[in-house]
Design a protein around this motif. Structure first.
Motif, PDB file in Angstrom:
ATOM      1  N   TRP A 174      82.807 -30.543  70.690  1.00 44.90           N
ATOM      2  CA  TRP A 174      83.111 -30.716  72.115  1.00 44.90           C
ATOM      3  C   TRP A 174      84.613 -30.731  72.346  1.00 44.90           C
ATOM      4  CZ3 TRP A 174      83.500 -35.779  75.147  1.00 44.90           C
ATOM      5  CH2 TRP A 174      83.568 -35.505  76.517  1.00 44.90           C
ATOM      6  N   SER A 175      85.091 -29.785  73.135  1.00 51.79           N
ATOM      7  CA  SER A 175      86.531 -29.589  73.312  1.00 51.79           C
ATOM      8  C   SER A 175      87.044 -30.344  74.530  1.00 51.79           C
ATOM      9  CB  SER A 175      86.854 -28.095  73.454  1.00 51.79           C
ATOM     10  OG  SER A 175      86.094 -27.515  74.504  1.00 51.79           O
ATOM     11  N   ALA A 176      87.060 -31.672  74.442  1.00 51.82           N
ATOM     12  CA  ALA A 176      87.635 -32.511  75.484  1.00 51.82           C
ATOM     13  C   ALA A 176      88.872 -33.190  74.923  1.00 51.82           C
ATOM     14  CB  ALA A 176      86.614 -33.546  75.951  1.00 51.82           C
ATOM     15  N   GLU A 177      89.522 -33.998  75.758  1.00 52.82           N
ATOM     16  CA  GLU A 177      90.695 -34.745  75.295  1.00 52.82           C
ATOM     17  C   GLU A 177      90.297 -36.047  74.620  1.00 52.82           C
ATOM     18  OE1 GLU A 177      93.811 -33.640  75.364  1.00 52.82           O
ATOM     19  OE2 GLU A 177      93.001 -31.770  76.159  1.00 52.82           O
ATOM     20  N   ALA A 178      89.005 -36.263  74.441  1.00 52.41           N
ATOM     21  CA  ALA A 178      88.523 -37.489  73.806  1.00 52.41           C
ATOM     22  C   ALA A 178      88.864 -37.492  72.316  1.00 52.41           C
ATOM     23  CB  ALA A 178      87.019 -37.611  73.991  1.00 52.41           C
ATOM     24  N   PRO A 179      89.078 -38.677  71.728  1.00 52.38           N
ATOM     25  CA  PRO A 179      89.242 -38.781  70.272  1.00 52.38           C
ATOM     26  C   PRO A 179      87.871 -38.608  69.625  1.00 52.38           C
ATOM     27  CG  PRO A 179      89.287 -40.978  71.263  1.00 52.38           C
ATOM     28  CD  PRO A 179      89.181 -39.992  72.396  1.00 52.38           C
ATOM     29  N   LEU A 180      87.511 -37.383  69.280  1.00 48.38           N
ATOM     30  CA  LEU A 180      86.122 -37.056  68.946  1.00 48.38           C
ATOM     31  C   LEU A 180      85.562 -37.853  67.765  1.00 48.38           C
ATOM     32  CD1 LEU A 180      83.831 -35.383  70.005  1.00 48.38           C
ATOM     33  CD2 LEU A 180      84.576 -33.467  68.573  1.00 48.38           C
ATOM     34  N   SER A 204      85.174 -31.943  80.349  1.00 47.08           N
ATOM     35  CA  SER A 204      85.826 -33.251  80.330  1.00 47.08           C
ATOM     36  C   SER A 204      84.875 -34.414  80.569  1.00 47.08           C
ATOM     37  CB  SER A 204      86.932 -33.296  81.391  1.00 47.08           C
ATOM     38  OG  SER A 204      86.385 -33.095  82.691  1.00 47.08           O
ATOM     39  N   GLU A 205      83.624 -34.139  80.935  1.00 47.29           N
ATOM     40  CA  GLU A 205      82.682 -35.196  81.298  1.00 47.29           C
ATOM     41  C   GLU A 205      81.596 -35.356  80.246  1.00 47.29           C
ATOM     42  OE1 GLU A 205      81.070 -34.960  85.244  1.00 47.29           O
ATOM     43  OE2 GLU A 205      82.908 -34.087  86.041  1.00 47.29           O
ATOM     44  N   LEU A 206      81.149 -36.589  80.121  1.00 47.38           N
ATOM     45  CA  LEU A 206      80.087 -36.920  79.182  1.00 47.38           C
ATOM     46  C   LEU A 206      79.091 -37.840  79.886  1.00 47.38           C
ATOM     47  CD1 LEU A 206      78.917 -37.158  76.234  1.00 47.38           C
ATOM     48  CD2 LEU A 206      80.503 -39.075  75.934  1.00 47.38           C
ATOM     49  N   HIS A 207      77.808 -37.484  79.860  1.00 46.87           N
ATOM     50  CA  HIS A 207      76.763 -38.283  80.500  1.00 46.87           C
ATOM     51  C   HIS A 207      75.798 -38.769  79.421  1.00 46.87           C
ATOM     52  CE1 HIS A 207      77.991 -37.109  84.581  1.00 46.87           C
ATOM     53  NE2 HIS A 207      78.218 -35.917  84.056  1.00 46.87           N
ATOM     54  N   VAL A 208      75.593 -40.091  79.388  1.00 46.38           N
ATOM     55  CA  VAL A 208      74.822 -40.734  78.330  1.00 46.38           C
ATOM     56  C   VAL A 208      73.706 -41.573  78.956  1.00 46.38           C
ATOM     57  CG1 VAL A 208      74.941 -42.358  76.392  1.00 46.38           C
ATOM     58  CG2 VAL A 208      76.876 -40.825  76.854  1.00 46.38           C
ATOM     59  N   ASP A 249      79.243 -54.310  86.626  1.00 46.04           N
ATOM     60  CA  ASP A 249      78.488 -53.118  87.030  1.00 46.04           C
ATOM     61  C   ASP A 249      77.711 -52.511  85.866  1.00 46.04           C
ATOM     62  OD1 ASP A 249      77.821 -51.174  89.106  1.00 46.04           O
ATOM     63  OD2 ASP A 249      79.020 -49.762  87.932  1.00 46.04           O
ATOM     64  N   LEU A 250      78.094 -52.845  84.631  1.00 47.98           N
ATOM     65  CA  LEU A 250      77.384 -52.314  83.458  1.00 47.98           C
ATOM     66  C   LEU A 250      76.049 -53.029  83.222  1.00 47.98           C
ATOM     67  CD1 LEU A 250      79.903 -51.711  80.514  1.00 47.98           C
ATOM     68  CD2 LEU A 250      78.523 -50.022  81.727  1.00 47.98           C
ATOM     69  N   LYS A 251      75.862 -54.183  83.821  1.00 43.84           N
ATOM     70  CA  LYS A 251      74.665 -54.978  83.559  1.00 43.84           C
ATOM     71  C   LYS A 251      73.393 -54.189  83.881  1.00 43.84           C
ATOM     72  CE  LYS A 251      72.358 -59.269  84.968  1.00 43.84           C
ATOM     73  NZ  LYS A 251      72.446 -60.492  85.808  1.00 43.84           N
ATOM     74  N   GLY A 252      72.600 -53.923  82.867  1.00 43.98           N
ATOM     75  CA  GLY A 252      71.335 -53.235  83.049  1.00 43.98           C
ATOM     76  C   GLY A 252      71.448 -51.771  83.412  1.00 43.98           C
ATOM     77  N   ARG A 253      72.655 -51.204  83.388  1.00 44.52           N
ATOM     78  CA  ARG A 253      72.815 -49.808  83.806  1.00 44.52           C
ATOM     79  C   ARG A 253      72.263 -48.866  82.735  1.00 44.52           C
ATOM     80  NH1 ARG A 253      78.546 -47.049  84.409  1.00 44.52           N
ATOM     81  NH2 ARG A 253      79.081 -48.986  85.493  1.00 44.52           N
ATOM     82  N   THR A 254      71.418 -47.932  83.135  1.00 43.21           N
ATOM     83  CA  THR A 254      70.743 -47.051  82.186  1.00 43.21           C
ATOM     84  C   THR A 254      71.395 -45.677  82.046  1.00 43.21           C
ATOM     85  OG1 THR A 254      69.204 -46.357  83.927  1.00 43.21           O
ATOM     86  CG2 THR A 254      68.527 -48.188  82.500  1.00 43.21           C
ATOM     87  N   SER A 255      72.550 -45.502  82.644  1.00 50.01           N
ATOM     88  CA  SER A 255      73.306 -44.268  82.425  1.00 50.01           C
ATOM     89  C   SER A 255      74.791 -44.600  82.454  1.00 50.01           C
ATOM     90  CB  SER A 255      72.974 -43.212  83.485  1.00 50.01           C
ATOM     91  OG  SER A 255      73.400 -43.618  84.773  1.00 50.01           O
ATOM     92  N   TRP A 256      75.525 -44.001  81.539  1.00 50.26           N
ATOM     93  CA  TRP A 256      76.966 -44.183  81.456  1.00 50.26           C
ATOM     94  C   TRP A 256      77.630 -42.818  81.565  1.00 50.26           C
ATOM     95  CZ3 TRP A 256      76.525 -47.120  76.139  1.00 50.26           C
ATOM     96  CH2 TRP A 256      75.885 -48.354  76.347  1.00 50.26           C
ATOM     97  N   SER A 257      78.713 -42.754  82.308  1.00 48.76           N
ATOM     98  CA  SER A 257      79.475 -41.514  82.462  1.00 48.76           C
ATOM     99  C   SER A 257      80.926 -41.752  82.066  1.00 48.76           C
ATOM    100  CB  SER A 257      79.412 -41.005  83.900  1.00 48.76           C
ATOM    101  OG  SER A 257      78.081 -40.684  84.261  1.00 48.76           O
ATOM    102  N   PHE A 258      81.509 -40.782  81.395  1.00 53.28           N
ATOM    103  CA  PHE A 258      82.892 -40.868  80.939  1.00 53.28           C
ATOM    104  C   PHE A 258      83.567 -39.527  81.253  1.00 53.28           C
ATOM    105  CE2 PHE A 258      80.048 -43.207  78.167  1.00 53.28           C
ATOM    106  CZ  PHE A 258      80.675 -44.439  77.979  1.00 53.28           C
ATOM    107  N   TRP A 259      84.845 -39.602  81.568  1.00 54.03           N
ATOM    108  CA  TRP A 259      85.602 -38.350  81.630  1.00 54.03           C
ATOM    109  C   TRP A 259      87.034 -38.587  81.182  1.00 54.03           C
ATOM    110  CZ3 TRP A 259      89.895 -38.077  84.668  1.00 54.03           C
ATOM    111  CH2 TRP A 259      89.968 -38.870  85.820  1.00 54.03           C
ATOM    112  N   TRP A 260      87.612 -37.515  80.659  1.00 56.76           N
ATOM    113  CA  TRP A 260      88.974 -37.516  80.160  1.00 56.76           C
ATOM    114  C   TRP A 260      89.782 -36.449  80.885  1.00 56.76           C
ATOM    115  CZ3 TRP A 260      84.752 -38.769  77.474  1.00 56.76           C
ATOM    116  CH2 TRP A 260      84.792 -39.842  76.588  1.00 56.76           C
ATOM    117  N   ASP A 261      91.064 -36.728  81.126  1.00 53.63           N
ATOM    118  CA  ASP A 261      91.952 -35.739  81.743  1.00 53.63           C
ATOM    119  C   ASP A 261      92.181 -34.587  80.776  1.00 53.63           C
ATOM    120  OD1 ASP A 261      92.265 -37.024  84.130  1.00 53.63           O
ATOM    121  OD2 ASP A 261      94.004 -38.176  83.449  1.00 53.63           O
TER     122      ASP A 261
END
Length: 261
Positions: A174-180, A204-208, A249-261
């Motif tokens: 995955w070619s993002a700016e994340a530390p893979l 740049s986005e990751l959906h988990v 806001d993370l309490k009980g949340r069943t989806s997490w989203s991340f993005w990197w510049d």
């Protein structure tokens, strides 16, 4: 290089990049949310991880030995010490940051309630009645489609030979700016502790998806710190979000989203 594909796939082709390889659909599959649960149910038997991915997000594969080499607790402890050193002056200064006229001041962020690395959030137990990881992943995919996720028409169905979704992310490079290496090590740990699965990735986005999210305040604080140390730009920084608010806001949340510049 090719591998045996399941039946009922849309038109597509095999791709190869170095030692890794994958199958990619030519277009966004019609009724992909109907196909997805079957692919998830067959994942263990076939050894193929399904992802929704934009083709340009495929990069140079990362060897799984590099992921295994990450000593997660040691790395996160060192990263938190440095993060706290640089952020502490802002956490302790309650003076509102200057903003343009007509813009509400950013809320003050007191930062995480820890002076040193507190350790990983504990594993959440499997409770009868909770969704299985595959069900949570299918639910997230349906949600992305129902919400009309931006750019969804540019995604493709990708099948990656891998044992787990975090390893599939490494295999496609995955070619993002994340530390893979660190991110894949975190995702491996989240899979084990929370039933997390990588569902969709773009440039740049990751959906988990998350089957067993923490619900106790102490646990979500620990998890929120792990999210912060993933280096994703949308975690507390963009938009500016106080750490306690993000953690709550993370309490009980069943989806997490991340993005990197």
């Amino acid at each position: 290089m090719s591998f045996v594909l399941p039946d009922g796939l849309p038109p597509g082709r095999f791709l190869s990049s170095g030692p890794a390889h994958a199958w990619v659909s030519d277009d966004v599959p019609e009724a992909v949310d109907d196909l997805w649960p079957r692919l998830l149910s067959e994942q263990k038997a076939r050894g193929l991880v399904p992802l929704l991915c934009r083709p340009y997000a495929l990069g140079k594969p990362l060897g799984l030995d590099q992921v295994a080499a990450v000593r997660l607790e040691e790395v996160l402890a060192a990263d938190f010490a440095e993060y706290r050193r640089t952020r502490l002056p802002f956490w302790t200064d309650t003076t509102p940051a200057p903003v343009p006229d007509g813009i509400d001041p950013w809320p003050h962020d007191p930062g995480p309630p820890f002076e040193r690395w507190p350790g990983l959030a504990p594993q959440m137990p499997c409770v009868p009645g909770d969704p299985q990881p595959e069900e949570a992943a299918a639910s997230l995919l349906s949600g992305l489609i129902e919400r009309g996720q931006s750019g969804l028409d540019e995604y493709r169905l990708v099948l990656v030979p891998a044992r787990r979704s975090s390893d599939a992310l490494a295999s496609i490079g995955w070619s993002a700016e994340a530390p893979l290496p660190l991110l894949c090590a975190l995702l491996r740990s989240w899979e084990d502790r929370f039933g997390a699965r990588v569902v969709a990735v773009s440039g740049s986005e990751l959906h988990v998806s998350v089957a067993r999210p923490p619900v106790e305040a102490e646990h979500v604080n620990l998890l929120a710190l792990e999210h912060v140390l993933s280096t994703a730009n949308n975690i507390v920084d963009d938009p500016p979000t106080p750490f306690p608010e993000y953690a709550t806001d993370l309490k009980g949340r069943t989806s997490w989203s991340f993005w990197w510049d």
